[in-house]
Design a protein around this motif. Structure first.
Motif, PDB file in Angstrom:
ATOM      1  N   VAL A 150      -3.817   0.087 -14.951  1.00 40.73           N
ATOM      2  CA  VAL A 150      -4.360   0.217 -13.732  1.00 40.73           C
ATOM      3  C   VAL A 150      -4.006  -0.691 -12.621  1.00 40.73           C
ATOM      4  O   VAL A 150      -4.958  -1.557 -12.631  1.00 40.73           O
ATOM      5  CB  VAL A 150      -5.255   1.481 -13.339  1.00 40.73           C
ATOM      6  N   GLY A 151      -3.363  -0.436 -11.504  1.00 39.94           N
ATOM      7  CA  GLY A 151      -3.331  -1.727 -10.583  1.00 39.94           C
ATOM      8  C   GLY A 151      -2.240  -2.795 -10.844  1.00 39.94           C
ATOM      9  O   GLY A 151      -2.060  -3.470  -9.842  1.00 39.94           O
ATOM     10  N   GLN A 190      -6.935   9.629 -11.088  1.00 43.14           N
ATOM     11  CA  GLN A 190      -7.263   9.350 -12.313  1.00 43.14           C
ATOM     12  C   GLN A 190      -8.005  10.467 -13.324  1.00 43.14           C
ATOM     13  O   GLN A 190      -7.820  10.734 -14.284  1.00 43.14           O
ATOM     14  CB  GLN A 190      -8.376   8.235 -12.118  1.00 43.14           C
ATOM     15  N   HIS A 218       0.840  -1.279   0.058  1.00 44.36           N
ATOM     16  CA  HIS A 218       0.181  -0.147  -0.052  1.00 44.36           C
ATOM     17  C   HIS A 218       0.820   1.135   0.020  1.00 44.36           C
ATOM     18  O   HIS A 218       1.739   1.429   0.682  1.00 44.36           O
ATOM     19  CB  HIS A 218      -1.002  -0.108   1.207  1.00 44.36           C
ATOM     20  N   SER A 219       0.471   2.285  -0.804  1.00 45.01           N
ATOM     21  CA  SER A 219       1.437   3.364  -1.067  1.00 45.01           C
ATOM     22  C   SER A 219       0.348   4.692  -0.600  1.00 45.01           C
ATOM     23  O   SER A 219      -0.677   4.649  -0.773  1.00 45.01           O
ATOM     24  CB  SER A 219       2.086   3.587  -2.441  1.00 45.01           C
ATOM     25  N   ALA A 222      -6.057   7.744  -5.446  1.00 49.20           N
ATOM     26  CA  ALA A 222      -6.004   7.042  -6.810  1.00 49.20           C
ATOM     27  C   ALA A 222      -7.182   7.728  -7.511  1.00 49.20           C
ATOM     28  O   ALA A 222      -7.095   8.004  -8.659  1.00 49.20           O
ATOM     29  CB  ALA A 222      -6.164   5.700  -6.842  1.00 49.20           C
ATOM     30  N   SER A 260      -1.775   5.780  -3.608  1.00 49.08           N
ATOM     31  CA  SER A 260      -2.701   5.064  -4.049  1.00 49.08           C
ATOM     32  C   SER A 260      -3.953   5.286  -3.331  1.00 49.08           C
ATOM     33  O   SER A 260      -5.022   4.903  -3.738  1.00 49.08           O
ATOM     34  CB  SER A 260      -2.170   3.422  -3.866  1.00 49.08           C
ATOM     35  N   ASP A 276       3.492   4.624  -8.599  1.00 41.65           N
ATOM     36  CA  ASP A 276       4.156   4.883  -6.886  1.00 41.65           C
ATOM     37  C   ASP A 276       5.490   4.278  -6.768  1.00 41.65           C
ATOM     38  O   ASP A 276       5.945   3.751  -7.942  1.00 41.65           O
ATOM     39  CB  ASP A 276       3.046   4.422  -5.993  1.00 41.65           C
ATOM     40  N   ARG A 305       1.292   0.957 -10.974  1.00 41.01           N
ATOM     41  CA  ARG A 305       0.403   1.958 -11.837  1.00 41.01           C
ATOM     42  C   ARG A 305      -0.788   2.314 -10.973  1.00 41.01           C
ATOM     43  O   ARG A 305      -1.520   1.266 -10.842  1.00 41.01           O
ATOM     44  CB  ARG A 305       0.250   1.490 -13.430  1.00 41.01           C
ATOM     45  N   VAL A 306      -1.051   3.401 -10.860  1.00 46.64           N
ATOM     46  CA  VAL A 306      -2.466   4.019  -9.779  1.00 46.64           C
ATOM     47  C   VAL A 306      -3.497   4.644 -10.626  1.00 46.64           C
ATOM     48  O   VAL A 306      -4.442   4.752 -10.341  1.00 46.64           O
ATOM     49  CB  VAL A 306      -1.647   4.661  -8.627  1.00 46.64           C
TER      50      VAL A 306
END
Length: 592
Positions: free
Chosen positions: A47-48, A13, A2-3, A9, A6, A31, A36-37
Motif C-alpha cells: 500500500v502506498g 482498507q 494526491h487522488s 484510504a 486516497s 487509484d 495502491r491505496v
C-alpha cells in the motif's frame, strides 16, 4: 499525485479486509495514478506504492471496463504489463470505480493459488456484480467528499460569519469570515467563551434571534440542525451589529417615497421628460428610461412608482450589470429547494415575486444575457414565471420599468439584444438629457448640493466663486449629475473658506475643463478660458494634456477612420488593443 480515493484510504482498507474475510481471496484497490491505496495479504505490504505500468488495472482505468484474467502473465490483457515475467497471480477479476462517469480507481480480487483461482473463475459473474456494487459504494463516498468540499468552499466564500456548535455549546466549525471577525477561534471552545456568557442558555431555550459579543457586537440568527426530532447541532449566522444598523438605515431610506418634485432643473427637455413620466405613471405599460450613467434614471423610476396606483406595493430595483451572470436568473425568478448546490432549504423567491402588484426596475437592462432576455420576454408576454428547478408556473402582476445607458438599437442590429424584447420594453421611451446639454441647470444644482453637504458635514460654505463656476461650466461632466454632486461634496470637504474656489474642485475636473478649452475649435491662443492666469500651477502646465484627453482624441480618430458599424467596432478594438466592452465603456466615458 494526491487522488480522491486516497483521501478515504482508511475506509477502503476496511472494505478490502471485509472482502477477504468473506470470500477468502485477496482484494486490492488502486487509484487512477496506479497508486495502491488498499490491499490484503501480499498486497497489503505494498500500500502506498505504484503498481506495474501496462497492467490490467491500468487498462481498466483507461477503458472504464471490467477484466477477468484466467492466466496472468500469458493472457492477452497482460502482454503490455511491465511486471509480466514476475507475476505471482494465478487469476484476477477487477472492475473500475466510476464517479459521475469518470474512472477514479479500480477494485480487484486476486487469486494466488489453484484453490483461490477456482473460487474466482467458477463465480466470475456473481463476483463482477459484487465488485460493481462495491465500486458504487466507494463512488458514493467519493461523491459525498466532493459535495462536502464544495460546501466548505461555498461557506468560506460567504462574507457572513458562520459558526457551528454542538447542542452542548462546543464549537465544531467556522468559516473564513468568522475567523477574520473573531480572534482565537479554536475547535472545542465553548460558545460562551467565544460570544459571551448567556449565549448557550438563550440558544437552548429556543431563541432564534439574539445579540451578543465580547470585543465586537453581533446580531445572531440561530438555525437548529435536527436528527430524529432531536437537535444535534446549531448553526449561528452572525451579522456585525453596525452592518445591521447600516442595512436598516438603507432600507428605511429606500422606503421614503421619491417624487417628481425631487428632480431639480429648469431645462426644457428635462421638464418635458418629467411631464411625460408623470402622465404615464398610472399606466400599466412598460417604460424604458434612456440616459447616460448618473443622469437620474432610478430617480425617474421611483417617481413614476410613487405616483402610480402601485405606490403602496414594493419598488424592487435590480442592477443587471452588478449581479454575476450565473446568479442573475435565480435572483430574478427565485429557485426551488435543491435546485443547485448551496440552494437554501425551502428555496427562495425572486425579485419578480417580490415585486408582485408593485414595480420592478431593471437597471442596465442592456447587460442582460441573451438567454435571460428570452425568459424575460416570456414573462412579459405570459405574466408568469418559472423558478430555477421548479416545474409549475407562478402568476405575477408586475409593472416593469427598464433603464439603460447603452444604444439598444445598435445592439439589436449587432445581434446583442433581442429585437422582440426591445419592442416589448420600448413601449414608452423617456429620454433624460445629459448634464452637458442642460448647463443652465448647473448653478442651481450646485447650490442644492452645496447646501446639502455643508449641513451634513457641518461646515459653513455659503457659495461658489465665479472662477469655480467657470471651470465647472467648461467641464463635460461624463458622470452627469452624480459626478457633479460628488465633486461638490469633495470641494466642501477640502474648502477652507466661505466660498468654494476653483482650487477646491477635484483635479480631474480642472484638467478636463482645461483640455476641453484647448480642444474647442477656433479658440485663439489668448482667449479667455475661464481660468485665473495667476492661479498656481495652471499657467505653467497649460501645454500638458491629461491621459484621458489623449485617449479620447485617439478614439475619436478611430471613429472617423472606421465608423461605428459592427465591422468598424471590430476594427477599432483590434487597432486600439482593447476589448469590445471596454470600447463601449470609453464611448460612454468620453461621450463619443
Amino acid at each position: 499525485m494526491h487522488s480522491e480515493i486516497s483521501e478515504i484510504a482508511p475506509m477502503l482498507q476496511d472494505v478490502v479486509q471485509a472482502i477477504h474475510s468473506v470470500l477468502g481471496v485477496e482484494a486490492t484497490i488502486v487509484d487512477r495514478q496506479r497508486l495502491r491505496v488498499a490491499g490484503t495479504g501480499q498486497y497489503g505490504m505494498e500500500v502506498g506504492k505504484k503498481i506495474a505500468a501496462g497492467s490490467v488495472f491500468e487498462k481498466a482505468v483507461q477503458n472504464g471496463i471490467p477484466y477477468i484474467v484466467e492466466s496472468p502473465g500469458t493472457d492477452a490483457a497482460c502482454l503490455s504489463c511491465s511486471d509480466r515475467e514476475r507475476c505471482r497471480e494465478s487469476a484476477e477479476v477487477c472492475s473500475p470505480i466510476l464517479v459521475e462517469g469518470a474512472v477514479v480507481g479500480v477494485i480487484g480480487l486476486i487469486a494466488f493459488d489453484s484453490e483461490e483461482k477456482l473460487k474466482l473463475l467458477n463465480n466470475r459473474g456473481a463476483l463482477l456484480d459484487f465488485l460493481e456494487k462495491m465500486g458504487n459504494l466507494i463512488a458514493s463516498k467519493v461523491a459525498e467528499n466532493r459535495r462536502n468540499k464544495e460546501l466548505e468552499v461555498l461557506i468560506d466564500a460567504i462574507e457572513t460569519p458562520i459558526l457551528s456548535m454542538t447542542s452542548e455549546g462546543a464549537l465544531v466549525g467556522a468559516n473564513d469570515a468568522a475567523r477574520r471577525w473573531i480572534d482565537g477561534l479554536t475547535e472545542g471552545a465553548g460558545i460562551n467563551e467565544v460570544l459571551g456568557g448567556g449565549v448557550l442558555d438563550a440558544i437552548q431555550s429556543g431563541r432564534t434571534q439574539l445579540e451578543a459579543g465580547l470585543k465586537r457586537r453581533f446580531s445572531i440568527q440561530v438555525h437548529p440542525v435536527t436528527h430524529a426530532d432531536k437537535t444535534v447541532r446549531y448553526v449561528l449566522q452572525l451579522s456585525p451589529l453596525k452592518d445591521v444598523i447600516r442595512r436598516f438605515n438603507k432600507m428605511f431610506a429606500e422606503q421614503q417615497p421619491t417624487k417628481f418634485e425631487d428632480i431639480f432643473g429648469k431645462d426644457q427637455n428635462l421638464n418635458e421628460a418629467i411631464d411625460l413620466a408623470r402622465r404615464v405613471s398610472k399606466s400599466k405599460s412598460t417604460v424604458l428610461i434612456l440616459g447616460e450613467s448618473g443622469t437620474g434614471k432610478e430617480l425617474f423610476a421611483r417617481s413614476i412608482h410613487s405616483e402610480s396606483d402601485r405606490k403602496d406595493r414594493g419598488f424592487i430595483p435590480v442592477n443587471c450589470a452588478a449581479i454575476p451572470e450565473a446568479l442573475l436568473e435565480s435572483e430574478l425568478f427565485g429557485y426551488e429547494e435543491g435546485a443547485f448546490t448551496g440552494a437554501v432549504t425551502g428555496g427562495r423567491i425572486g425579485r419578480f415575486e417580490q415585486a408582485h402588484r408593485g414595480t420592478l426596475f431593471l437597471d442596465e437592462i442592456g447587460d442582460l444575457p441573451l438567454h435571460l432576455q428570452a425568459k424575460l420576454l416570456r414573462v412579459l408576454q405570459d405574466q408568469q414565471i418559472y423558478k430555477v428547478g421548479g416545474r409549475g408556473a407562478i402568476p405575477v402582476d408586475v409593472r416593469l420599468i427598464a433603464a439603460t445607458n447603452k444604444p439598444l438599437e445598435e445592439m439589436v442590429r449587432d445581434g446583442e439584444f433581442r429585437e422582440d424584447l426591445y419592442y416589448r420594453i420600448n413601449v414608452i421611451p423617456i429620454h433624460i438629457s445629459p448634464l452637458r446639454d442642460r448647463m443652465g441647470d448647473l448653478e442651481s444644482l450646485s447650490s442644492i448640493f452645496l447646501k446639502k453637504h455643508s449641513q451634513r458635514i457641518g461646515k459653513k460654505v455659503e457659495g461658489i466663486e465665479l472662477e469655480a463656476l467657470k471651470v465647472m461650466m467648461s467641464y463635460a461632466w461624463p458622470g452627469n449629475v452624480r459626478e457633479l454632486e460628488n465633486a461638490i461634496e469633495y470641494a466642501v470637504h477640502v474648502s477652507t473658506r466661505k466660498l468654494l474656489c476653483s482650487g477646491d474642485l477635484p483635479k480631474r475636473l480642472r484638467a478636463g475643463a482645461l483640455d476641453r478649452a484647448f480642444e474647442a475649435p477656433g479658440l485663439p491662443d489668448n482667449a479667455d478660458r475661464g481660468f485665473d492666469e495667476d492661479e498656481p500651477g495652471i499657467a505653467e502646465t497649460a501645454g500638458i494634456r491629461s491621459l484621458n484627453a489623449l485617449e479620447a482624441a485617439e478614439i475619436r480618430r478611430a471613429i472617423q477612420a472606421y465608423g461605428k458599424s459592427k465591422a468598424g467596432i471590430e476594427a477599432m478594438t483590434a487597432r486600439l488593443g482593447i476589448s469590445r466592452a471596454t470600447l463601449y465603456r470609453k464611448f460612454k466615458d468620453y461621450n463619443l
